[in-house]
Enzyme design. Structure first.
Site, PDB file in Angstrom:
ATOM      1  N   ASP A 156       0.868  -1.229  -0.097  1.00  9.64           N
ATOM      2  CA  ASP A 156       0.025  -0.083   0.010  1.00  9.64           C
ATOM      3  C   ASP A 156       0.979   1.298  -0.056  1.00  9.64           C
ATOM      4  O   ASP A 156       2.023   1.192   0.449  1.00  9.64           O
ATOM      5  CB  ASP A 156      -0.928  -0.177   1.327  1.00  9.64           C
ATOM      6  N   VAL A 178       1.335   2.369  -6.608  1.00 10.85           N
ATOM      7  CA  VAL A 178       1.163   1.602  -7.912  1.00 10.85           C
ATOM      8  C   VAL A 178       1.556   2.287  -9.176  1.00 10.85           C
ATOM      9  O   VAL A 178       1.179   2.114 -10.254  1.00 10.85           O
ATOM     10  CB  VAL A 178      -0.259   0.678  -7.966  1.00 10.85           C
ATOM     11  N   ASN A 198      -5.658  -4.438  -6.492  1.00 13.09           N
ATOM     12  CA  ASN A 198      -6.843  -3.871  -5.871  1.00 13.09           C
ATOM     13  C   ASN A 198      -7.188  -2.528  -5.750  1.00 13.09           C
ATOM     14  O   ASN A 198      -7.821  -1.603  -5.477  1.00 13.09           O
ATOM     15  CB  ASN A 198      -7.215  -4.624  -4.547  1.00 13.09           C
ATOM     16  N   TYR A 203     -13.180   7.630 -13.844  1.00 12.76           N
ATOM     17  CA  TYR A 203     -12.973   6.172 -13.146  1.00 12.76           C
ATOM     18  C   TYR A 203     -13.742   5.343 -14.103  1.00 12.76           C
ATOM     19  O   TYR A 203     -13.218   4.112 -14.159  1.00 12.76           O
ATOM     20  CB  TYR A 203     -13.833   6.457 -11.844  1.00 12.76           C
ATOM     21  N   LYS A 259     -11.906   1.662 -15.243  1.00 10.97           N
ATOM     22  CA  LYS A 259     -12.503   0.590 -14.787  1.00 10.97           C
ATOM     23  C   LYS A 259     -12.593  -0.382 -15.911  1.00 10.97           C
ATOM     24  O   LYS A 259     -12.676  -1.594 -16.005  1.00 10.97           O
ATOM     25  CB  LYS A 259     -13.380   0.579 -13.824  1.00 10.97           C
TER      26      LYS A 259
END
Ligand SMILES: NC(=O)c1ccc[n+]([C@@H]2O[C@H](COP(=O)([O-])OP(=O)(O)OC[C@H]3O[C@@H](n4cnc5c(N)ncnc54)[C@H](O)[C@@H]3O)[C@@H](O)[C@H]2O)c1
Length: 253
Positions: A36, A63, A89, A155, A159
């Protein structure tokens, strides 16, 4: 235990669904890299896992940074000798901006984290999986990766791209023992609201009608159960699928 001696890397594992996935995987026997941006949060999750008798290591990883992603996977190999399961994730929300209002900066940030980070982690893991002749990838997409208006343009597009990446990867490596699936959660009680900055009133207003038919908000642990199924041999014939876990929300559309 369903994941005995498996080595798993989970990104965004300091909070919400990533935390629940890391904890459940550890309970099921996996050694887990809890990655994280928030290293203090990751260390707290690792402490909880160890107190429960599990094995885990915290790694700071943004990330959006290539070197962090590479270090995260290298740490799994260095510390646990292997990589069996990669869970992409980590992700952030946008501000519900429709395309007319999206800035290049916001677009790039959302894509760097939600999409490019997923590609880069898979790219780093694939050679390891090819060498072993097996491996599992789980990408946390969203119902917003299958439908148009669960958030803003950036967003939703980021996705949708994760869903495309998942399917391409699943097919490309289907004969190499690698499975790649996505989970599309609906609304889940996590800390993701903290990543919603400068809410666009028009865009948010347009999504209200869609939110209104949501049967209920899910719990992170309910998504972790879906991630356990996809990681385990129970899902040996499941490849390239997008498992919608939304309590029936998007069945309405
Ligand atoms: N909560 C929902 O309703 C919902 C619905 C559908 C999909 N999702 C997706 O689920 C995933 C997990 O989100 P959550 O709801 O558990 O949110 P959360 O905010 O509780 O957890 C996300 C974690 O990701 C970490 N993170 C953020 N940016 C990062 C970066 N650049 N590098 C590494 N880590 C980073 C955060 O520090 C946090 O610990 C995200 O991809 C999100 O888009 C969430």
């Amino acid at each position: 235990m369903k994941l005995s001696n498996k080595v798993a890397v989970v990104t965004g594992a300091a909070s919400g669904m990533g935390k629940a996935i890391a904890e459940l995987y550890a309970e099921e026997g996996a050694k887990v890299i809890v990655a994280d941006l928030n290293i203090d949060g990751a260390k707290t999750v690792v402490e909880g896992i160890r107190n429960n008798g599990g094995t885990a290591i915290a790694v700071q990883a943004n990330v959006a940074k290539l070197e962090d992603i590479e270090n995260m996977i290298d740490t799994a190999v260095k510390e646990f000798d292997s990589l069996d399961i990669l869970v992409n994730n980590a992700g952030i929300m946008d501000g519900f901006e429709p395309v007319g209002d999206i800035s290049d900066e916001r677009w790039d940030l959302i894509f760097d984290i939600n999409t490019k980070g997923v590609m880069r982690a898979m790219r780093k893991a694939i050679p390891l999986f090819l060498k072993k002749g097996k491996g599992v990838i789980i990408n946390v997409a969203s119902t917003g990766g299958l439908n148009g208006a669960h958030a803003g343009a950036a967003y939703g597009a980021s996705k949708h791209a994760v869903v495309g990446l998942t399917k391409n990867t699943a097919y490309m490596y289907a004969n190499e023992g690698i499975r790649c699936n996505a989970i599309a959660p609906g609304g889940v009680a996590t800390n993701i609201g903290a990543s919603m900055k400068n809410i666009n009133e028009f865009g948010f207003g347009r999504t209200k009608a869609v939110q209104a038919v949501m049967p209920r908000i899910g719990e992170a642990e309910e998504i972790a159960q879906a991630a356990l199924f996809l990681a385990s041999d129970d899902a040996s014939f499941v490849n390239g699928s997008v498992l919608v876990a939304d309590g029936g929300w998007t069945a309405a559309f």
